[in-house]
Write a protein that holds these residues in place. Structure first.
Motif, PDB file in Angstrom:
ATOM      1  N   VAL A 198      12.734 -46.051  19.079  1.00 49.50           N
ATOM      2  CA  VAL A 198      11.316 -46.104  19.865  1.00 49.50           C
ATOM      3  C   VAL A 198      11.837 -47.983  19.151  1.00 49.50           C
ATOM      4  CG1 VAL A 198       9.253 -45.960  20.809  1.00 49.50           C
ATOM      5  CG2 VAL A 198      10.093 -44.140  19.388  1.00 49.50           C
TER       6      VAL A 198
ATOM      7  N   ILE B  78      10.833 -51.256  23.557  1.00 52.42           N
ATOM      8  CA  ILE B  78      10.718 -50.863  25.151  1.00 52.42           C
ATOM      9  C   ILE B  78      10.109 -51.659  25.917  1.00 52.42           C
ATOM     10  CG2 ILE B  78       9.349 -49.010  26.168  1.00 52.42           C
ATOM     11  CD1 ILE B  78      10.043 -47.573  24.097  1.00 52.42           C
ATOM     12  N   CYS B  79       9.780 -53.127  25.537  1.00 50.74           N
ATOM     13  CA  CYS B  79       8.989 -53.630  26.455  1.00 50.74           C
ATOM     14  C   CYS B  79      10.129 -53.938  27.417  1.00 50.74           C
ATOM     15  CB  CYS B  79       7.660 -55.251  26.175  1.00 50.74           C
ATOM     16  SG  CYS B  79       7.722 -54.928  23.670  1.00 50.74           S
TER      17      CYS B  79
ATOM     18  N   MET C 132      14.608 -65.765  11.897  1.00 49.65           N
ATOM     19  CA  MET C 132      13.529 -65.200  13.717  1.00 49.65           C
ATOM     20  C   MET C 132      14.421 -66.619  14.019  1.00 49.65           C
ATOM     21  SD  MET C 132      11.163 -63.781  14.772  1.00 49.65           S
ATOM     22  CE  MET C 132       9.641 -63.043  15.234  1.00 49.65           C
TER      23      MET C 132
ATOM     24  N   ILE D 220      10.216 -64.522  32.188  1.00 49.56           N
ATOM     25  CA  ILE D 220       9.853 -64.499  30.451  1.00 49.56           C
ATOM     26  C   ILE D 220      10.534 -63.860  29.680  1.00 49.56           C
ATOM     27  CG2 ILE D 220       7.403 -65.619  31.297  1.00 49.56           C
ATOM     28  CD1 ILE D 220       6.780 -63.418  30.114  1.00 49.56           C
TER      29      ILE D 220
ATOM     30  N   LEU E  99      11.727 -63.763  25.504  1.00 51.53           N
ATOM     31  CA  LEU E  99      10.800 -61.957  24.631  1.00 51.53           C
ATOM     32  C   LEU E  99      12.218 -60.893  24.189  1.00 51.53           C
ATOM     33  CD1 LEU E  99       8.285 -60.855  27.449  1.00 51.53           C
ATOM     34  CD2 LEU E  99       8.348 -62.170  25.134  1.00 51.53           C
TER      35      LEU E  99
ATOM     36  N   THR F 131      11.242 -61.817  20.196  1.00 53.36           N
ATOM     37  CA  THR F 131      10.491 -60.354  19.953  1.00 53.36           C
ATOM     38  C   THR F 131      10.452 -59.490  19.895  1.00 53.36           C
ATOM     39  OG1 THR F 131       9.157 -60.973  21.666  1.00 53.36           O
ATOM     40  CG2 THR F 131       8.241 -62.298  19.888  1.00 53.36           C
TER      41      THR F 131
ATOM     42  N   CYS G  71      11.527 -56.071  19.444  1.00 52.56           N
ATOM     43  CA  CYS G  71      12.181 -55.296  17.899  1.00 52.56           C
ATOM     44  C   CYS G  71      13.759 -54.741  17.507  1.00 52.56           C
ATOM     45  CB  CYS G  71      10.944 -54.244  17.551  1.00 52.56           C
ATOM     46  SG  CYS G  71       9.989 -53.923  18.436  1.00 52.56           S
TER      47      CYS G  71
ATOM     48  N   LEU H 279       3.456 -55.964  28.108  1.00 55.32           N
ATOM     49  CA  LEU H 279       4.331 -56.337  27.131  1.00 55.32           C
ATOM     50  C   LEU H 279       3.249 -56.107  26.114  1.00 55.32           C
ATOM     51  CD1 LEU H 279       3.669 -59.821  28.506  1.00 55.32           C
ATOM     52  CD2 LEU H 279       6.081 -58.642  27.690  1.00 55.32           C
ATOM     53  N   GLY H 280       4.090 -56.243  24.873  1.00 57.27           N
ATOM     54  CA  GLY H 280       2.952 -55.703  23.409  1.00 57.27           C
ATOM     55  C   GLY H 280       3.923 -54.097  23.470  1.00 57.27           C
ATOM     56  N   MET H 281       4.648 -52.971  24.028  1.00 53.76           N
ATOM     57  CA  MET H 281       4.847 -52.301  24.285  1.00 53.76           C
ATOM     58  C   MET H 281       4.816 -51.689  22.844  1.00 53.76           C
ATOM     59  SD  MET H 281       3.919 -50.453  26.431  1.00 53.76           S
ATOM     60  CE  MET H 281       4.789 -48.613  26.567  1.00 53.76           C
ATOM     61  N   CYS H 282       5.606 -51.766  22.016  1.00 55.87           N
ATOM     62  CA  CYS H 282       6.242 -51.298  20.788  1.00 55.87           C
ATOM     63  C   CYS H 282       4.817 -50.743  19.791  1.00 55.87           C
ATOM     64  CB  CYS H 282       7.362 -52.530  20.085  1.00 55.87           C
ATOM     65  SG  CYS H 282       8.829 -53.291  20.911  1.00 55.87           S
TER      66      CYS H 282
ATOM     67  N   THR I 182       2.716 -60.661  14.566  1.00 63.64           N
ATOM     68  CA  THR I 182       3.749 -61.985  15.088  1.00 63.64           C
ATOM     69  C   THR I 182       4.502 -61.713  16.079  1.00 63.64           C
ATOM     70  OG1 THR I 182       3.106 -62.664  12.608  1.00 63.64           O
ATOM     71  CG2 THR I 182       4.907 -63.723  13.603  1.00 63.64           C
ATOM     72  N   VAL I 183       5.212 -60.528  15.772  1.00 67.24           N
ATOM     73  CA  VAL I 183       6.182 -60.028  16.787  1.00 67.24           C
ATOM     74  C   VAL I 183       5.959 -59.400  17.914  1.00 67.24           C
ATOM     75  CG1 VAL I 183       8.050 -59.844  14.875  1.00 67.24           C
ATOM     76  CG2 VAL I 183       6.987 -58.117  14.601  1.00 67.24           C
ATOM     77  N   ASN I 184       4.310 -59.091  17.847  1.00 71.51           N
ATOM     78  CA  ASN I 184       3.908 -58.475  19.396  1.00 71.51           C
ATOM     79  C   ASN I 184       4.409 -59.886  20.533  1.00 71.51           C
ATOM     80  OD1 ASN I 184       2.613 -57.889  21.255  1.00 71.51           O
ATOM     81  ND2 ASN I 184       1.118 -56.762  19.666  1.00 71.51           N
ATOM     82  N   CYS I 185       5.126 -58.957  21.411  1.00 68.33           N
ATOM     83  CA  CYS I 185       5.469 -59.568  22.496  1.00 68.33           C
ATOM     84  C   CYS I 185       4.125 -60.106  23.319  1.00 68.33           C
ATOM     85  CB  CYS I 185       6.758 -58.593  23.144  1.00 68.33           C
ATOM     86  SG  CYS I 185       6.966 -56.957  22.641  1.00 68.33           S
TER      87      CYS I 185
ATOM     88  N   LEU J 163       3.994 -63.875  22.324  1.00 65.84           N
ATOM     89  CA  LEU J 163       4.447 -65.006  22.519  1.00 65.84           C
ATOM     90  C   LEU J 163       4.247 -64.418  24.007  1.00 65.84           C
ATOM     91  CD1 LEU J 163       6.946 -66.720  22.194  1.00 65.84           C
ATOM     92  CD2 LEU J 163       8.240 -64.871  22.201  1.00 65.84           C
ATOM     93  N   GLY J 164       4.235 -63.324  24.837  1.00 67.87           N
ATOM     94  CA  GLY J 164       4.237 -63.363  25.943  1.00 67.87           C
ATOM     95  C   GLY J 164       3.174 -63.986  27.571  1.00 67.87           C
TER      96      GLY J 164
END
Lengths: 215, 203
Positions: free
Chosen positions: A32, A35-36, A83, A110, A114, A117, A119, B22-25, B122-125, B128-129
């Motif tokens: 998981v 996913i984004c 990073m 974009i 992305l 970020t 994961c 965005l931010g799905m994880c 910080t690692v939430n898309c 940044l999105g």
């Protein structure tokens, strides 16, 4: 030279590192991660393929770079170093895409940025590259990247086929079917279609490999 | 009025999570418990409201083509936009760290409430999105601030709703292979469909 450094490139261990993330530990459907981007770019097959390749490239080269300098990175600032490495790779990929595949890069908008970020990339760096030699790291990156690309391609394939009756821009659903009353499913092109297709894909995959997640 | 429209639009219609993915994880990982999802949602609103305007300033006065003109005429043609990603991620990491320190100093209660969710952001898309969308859509400063805040609110709404649904689904008998991630994805699809009925609303 220690003994382990002499092991052949395609040793059983390396092959396992490469193969495992394709199915058993697939980054998207089992771990998981990432996913984004998997959902956003898959309304057509072509951007999904390009995205898969871009992510694979970024993972492989960041894995390699971090693995090479892993003994030089102070533990406390490792996230920042990672990073920076990832961001540099992403900038390179972005510039290359803009130069050679401008249309697709516009379509991905974009989401190339992305990847930073995403994961999966950071996850592999933390979990594998920091503790392993460069060559296994390359295989790990390749395996995870392709595992990701594989799922992306399938989701993109289903959404383009059912959503617009095309594959890679070519019409595959024949006109006679439309005349008989067949309609494209517009929902597939929208956000809910992506979620549901991925949900169904996970169902099929987990039925096949018997993985069960307990809350 | 235009700003209100933008706010409504980014909370409901083009919800950052359900429409832009965005931010799905963090959404999938944290929507298991309601209390945790409220903490995460609040932290995202908080950080987005701060980082979006700051990234706008960075873009306007450092990165854009001709943005360095305040340094003198010789910088008129400098275009640093290829550095956008690295700058934004650095700004976000730094802002998150700063926000964490400030909150810890001035409001220990809020700090404990947000807990481990602050550094995770910080690692939430989504963060940044939002910054990258803001550049792509050429928003003004006011628009960016509203966009950041209401995107955060949209995230908050979606994650808390999902946590509530998942709490209920725990008592249902789901097909083994679909448990966990699979059923959550399908539920998110249905939730996204529900949010789509807001489209077309104009004030």
């Amino acid at each position: 030279m220690s003994v382990s450094e002499k092991e052949p490139i395609l040793s059983a261990k390396n092959r396992k590192t490469f193969k495992q993330p394709l199915n058993e530990t697939n980054p998207l459907t089992i771990q998981v991660l990432g996913i984004c981007s998997a959902l956003a770019v898959t309304s057509q097959l072509k951007p999904s393929l390009v995205m898969g390749i871009a992510v694979t490239t970024v993972i492989v080269f960041s894995n390699l770079t971090v693995s090479v300098i892993r003994n030089l990175i102070p533990n406390k600032i490792r996230i920042i170093v990672e990073m920076t490495v990832v961001a540099t790779m992403v900038i390179l990929v972005d510039q290359i895409l803009k130069a050679y595949a401008y249309e697709v890069s516009k379509q991905l908008s974009i989401f190339v940025g992305l990847i930073i970020t995403n994961c999966i990339v950071l996850g592999r760096l933390e979990a594998f590259a920091l503790g392993n030699k460069p060559i296994p790291s390359i295989f790990d990156g390749l395996g995870n990247g392709l595992g990701y690309a594989f799922v992306l391609a399938i989701v993109g394939f289903c959404r383009e086929l059912f959503g617009s009756g095309k594959i890679l821009g070519f019409q595959v659903v024949p006109q006679s079917l439309y005349d008989a009353g067949y309609l494209n499913n517009g929902l597939m092109m929208l956000a809910p279609g992506a979620f549901i297709i991925l949900g169904l894909f996970i169902w099929v995959q987990r039925t096949l490999n018997g993985y069960v997640e307990e809350d | 009025m235009e700003l209100l429209n933008l706010a409504i639009n980014s909370i409901f219609v083009s919800n950052i999570l359900l429409a832009s993915f965005l931010g799905m994880c963090s959404f999938l990982a944290i929507s298991k418990r309601i209390s945790a999802s409220i903490g995460m949602g609040a932290a995202v609103v908080f950080v987005l409201t701060i980082t979006a305007p700051v990234s706008w300033l960075m873009n306007e006065y450092i990165l854009k083509e001709g943005a360095l003109v305040w340094l003198g005429d010789s910088f008129k043609n400098v275009d640093l936009s290829f550095m956008t990603y690295i700058f934004f991620i650095a700004v976000i990491a730094a802002m998150v760290q700063l926000v964490e320190m400030i909150v810890e100093k001035f409001s220990p209660a809020l700090y404990t409430a947000l807990g481990i969710f602050l550094p995770l952001i910080t690692v939430n898309c989504a963060i940044l999105g939002v910054a990258l969308f803001m550049v792509e859509r050429k928003y003004t400063f006011a628009q960016t601030t509203v966009f950041g805040f209401s995107s955060g609110l949209g995230y908050f709404l979606a994650i808390v709703t999902m946590a509530a649904i998942r709490k209920k689904i725990r008592y249902s008998n789901v097909v083994p292979a679909l448990r966990g991630l699979g059923i959550t994805m399908i539920l998110t699809g249905l939730l996204a469909m529900a949010f789509m009925i807001f489209s077309g609303i104009q004030l």
